[in-house]
Design a protein around this motif. Structure first.
Motif, PDB file in Angstrom:
ATOM      1  N   ILE A   1       1.026   4.970   0.780  1.00 42.24           N
ATOM      2  CA  ILE A   1       0.282   5.904   1.608  1.00 42.24           C
ATOM      3  C   ILE A   1       0.433   7.292   0.995  1.00 42.24           C
ATOM      4  O   ILE A   1       1.542   7.807   0.883  1.00 42.24           O
ATOM      5  CB  ILE A   1       0.804   5.905   3.069  1.00 42.24           C
ATOM      6  CG1 ILE A   1       1.049   4.482   3.585  1.00 42.24           C
ATOM      7  CG2 ILE A   1      -0.132   6.697   3.972  1.00 42.24           C
ATOM      8  CD1 ILE A   1      -0.140   3.539   3.529  1.00 42.24           C
ATOM      9  N   ILE A  36      -0.964   4.522  10.516  1.00 39.61           N
ATOM     10  CA  ILE A  36      -1.031   3.269   9.755  1.00 39.61           C
ATOM     11  C   ILE A  36      -0.665   2.076  10.637  1.00 39.61           C
ATOM     12  O   ILE A  36      -1.354   1.040  10.630  1.00 39.61           O
ATOM     13  CB  ILE A  36      -0.129   3.328   8.501  1.00 39.61           C
ATOM     14  CG1 ILE A  36      -0.646   4.383   7.513  1.00 39.61           C
ATOM     15  CG2 ILE A  36      -0.020   1.960   7.837  1.00 39.61           C
ATOM     16  CD1 ILE A  36      -2.031   4.117   6.937  1.00 39.61           C
ATOM     17  N   VAL A  39      -3.519   4.106  -0.235  1.00 42.04           N
ATOM     18  CA  VAL A  39      -4.220   4.264   1.037  1.00 42.04           C
ATOM     19  C   VAL A  39      -4.126   5.721   1.445  1.00 42.04           C
ATOM     20  O   VAL A  39      -3.077   6.341   1.311  1.00 42.04           O
ATOM     21  CB  VAL A  39      -3.601   3.356   2.126  1.00 42.04           C
ATOM     22  CG1 VAL A  39      -4.184   3.661   3.492  1.00 42.04           C
ATOM     23  CG2 VAL A  39      -3.804   1.898   1.771  1.00 42.04           C
ATOM     24  N   ALA A  82       0.837  -1.195   0.000  1.00 40.44           N
ATOM     25  CA  ALA A  82       0.000   0.000   0.000  1.00 40.44           C
ATOM     26  C   ALA A  82       0.869   1.242   0.000  1.00 40.44           C
ATOM     27  O   ALA A  82       1.721   1.412   0.877  1.00 40.44           O
ATOM     28  CB  ALA A  82      -0.903   0.006   1.225  1.00 40.44           C
ATOM     29  N   PHE A 125      -7.377  -0.954   4.642  1.00 39.06           N
ATOM     30  CA  PHE A 125      -6.101  -1.593   4.300  1.00 39.06           C
ATOM     31  C   PHE A 125      -5.654  -2.512   5.426  1.00 39.06           C
ATOM     32  O   PHE A 125      -5.230  -3.643   5.196  1.00 39.06           O
ATOM     33  CB  PHE A 125      -5.025  -0.537   4.011  1.00 39.06           C
ATOM     34  CG  PHE A 125      -3.620  -1.072   4.094  1.00 39.06           C
ATOM     35  CD1 PHE A 125      -3.182  -2.071   3.238  1.00 39.06           C
ATOM     36  CD2 PHE A 125      -2.731  -0.582   5.045  1.00 39.06           C
ATOM     37  CE1 PHE A 125      -1.890  -2.579   3.315  1.00 39.06           C
ATOM     38  CE2 PHE A 125      -1.434  -1.079   5.128  1.00 39.06           C
ATOM     39  CZ  PHE A 125      -1.014  -2.079   4.269  1.00 39.06           C
ATOM     40  N   ARG A 144      -5.984  -4.448  -6.190  1.00 37.80           N
ATOM     41  CA  ARG A 144      -6.933  -4.110  -5.132  1.00 37.80           C
ATOM     42  C   ARG A 144      -7.859  -5.286  -4.823  1.00 37.80           C
ATOM     43  O   ARG A 144      -8.290  -5.477  -3.689  1.00 37.80           O
ATOM     44  CB  ARG A 144      -7.731  -2.886  -5.546  1.00 37.80           C
ATOM     45  CG  ARG A 144      -8.383  -2.173  -4.403  1.00 37.80           C
ATOM     46  CD  ARG A 144      -8.943  -0.815  -4.786  1.00 37.80           C
ATOM     47  NE  ARG A 144      -9.994  -0.892  -5.775  1.00 37.80           N
ATOM     48  CZ  ARG A 144      -9.948  -0.329  -6.960  1.00 37.80           C
ATOM     49  NH1 ARG A 144      -8.889   0.334  -7.343  1.00 37.80           N
ATOM     50  NH2 ARG A 144     -10.942  -0.427  -7.797  1.00 37.80           N
ATOM     51  N   GLU A 151      -9.331   3.665   2.752  1.00 34.51           N
ATOM     52  CA  GLU A 151      -9.042   4.183   4.085  1.00 34.51           C
ATOM     53  C   GLU A 151      -8.006   3.294   4.766  1.00 34.51           C
ATOM     54  O   GLU A 151      -7.912   2.096   4.470  1.00 34.51           O
ATOM     55  CB  GLU A 151     -10.319   4.206   4.927  1.00 34.51           C
ATOM     56  CG  GLU A 151     -11.424   5.046   4.354  1.00 34.51           C
ATOM     57  CD  GLU A 151     -11.246   6.526   4.628  1.00 34.51           C
ATOM     58  OE1 GLU A 151     -10.640   6.878   5.655  1.00 34.51           O
ATOM     59  OE2 GLU A 151     -11.721   7.317   3.803  1.00 34.51           O
ATOM     60  N   ALA A 152      -7.278   3.855   5.710  1.00 34.46           N
ATOM     61  CA  ALA A 152      -6.244   3.119   6.439  1.00 34.46           C
ATOM     62  C   ALA A 152      -6.812   1.894   7.147  1.00 34.46           C
ATOM     63  O   ALA A 152      -6.205   0.823   7.143  1.00 34.46           O
ATOM     64  CB  ALA A 152      -5.564   4.046   7.447  1.00 34.46           C
TER      65      ALA A 152
END
Length: 179
Positions: free
Chosen positions: A40, A113, A93, A38, A58, A172, A54-55
């Protein structure tokens, strides 16, 4: 440059992480062997991912991975992730923030995260999920794009844009070997 002595001094109760850190010449090598990665980021754009989760989403996805490595990729403090670095990641993310202060300090982003990853790991959300590797996603994307090229699809739309689009969707989706 990396000042190991300074890092050791500031790595309070995290010396084991510092001592086990692996250094690679580039992000491509760093992501080898990952099944989920991911990037960020807060930025959007044509050459960036089509979708940013969204965090917490993930983290839940990462907690479900029972086999293989997961990576959270952060850019540097000044510029964040480049388009090229984000393209190497399975997904984007984002951490929601105020429009007045849309960019978080790197240390804060890392902490948010890792908190979400810790929370998800404690929830026991592992589903015994065995995702395909990054290389398998690349091979599948290549097969789709080659097939579309053979049927003349790219006379209508651009090959490069569609390659990015399919890679992002397949990454994804977190496909399993069976799928």
């Amino acid at each position: 440059t990396f000042d190991r002595d300074h890092a050791r001094t500031t790595a309070v109760h995290a010396e084991d992480i510092l001592e086990n850190a692996v250094f690679t010449p580039d992000l491509t090598r760093a992501l080898e062997g990952t099944v989920l990665s991911a990037g960020i980021t807060r930025r959007r754009g044509k050459r960036r991912k089509y979708f940013a989760m969204e965090a917490s989403d993930f983290a839940a996805k990462a907690a479900g991975v029972s086999e293989g490595k997961t990576a959270a990729v952060f850019g540097n403090e000044q510029a964040g992730l480049s388009d090229e670095d984000l393209a190497l990641c399975s997904m984007a993310v984002r951490i929601p923030s105020s429009d007045m202060f849309p960019s978080l300090n790197l240390a804060h982003a890392v902490q948010i995260i890792t908190y979400e990853l810790f929370k998800a790991s404690q929830a026991g959300s592992s589903m015994g999920y065995h995702p395909v590797t990054r290389k398998q996603v690349e091979n599948l994307t290549g097969g789709i794009v080659t097939t579309l090229e053979h049927i003349g699809f790219f006379a209508v739309t651009g090959r490069e844009d569609m390659t990015i689009f399919f890679r992002d969707i397949l990454s994804r989706a977190s496909l399993s070997d069976r799928e």
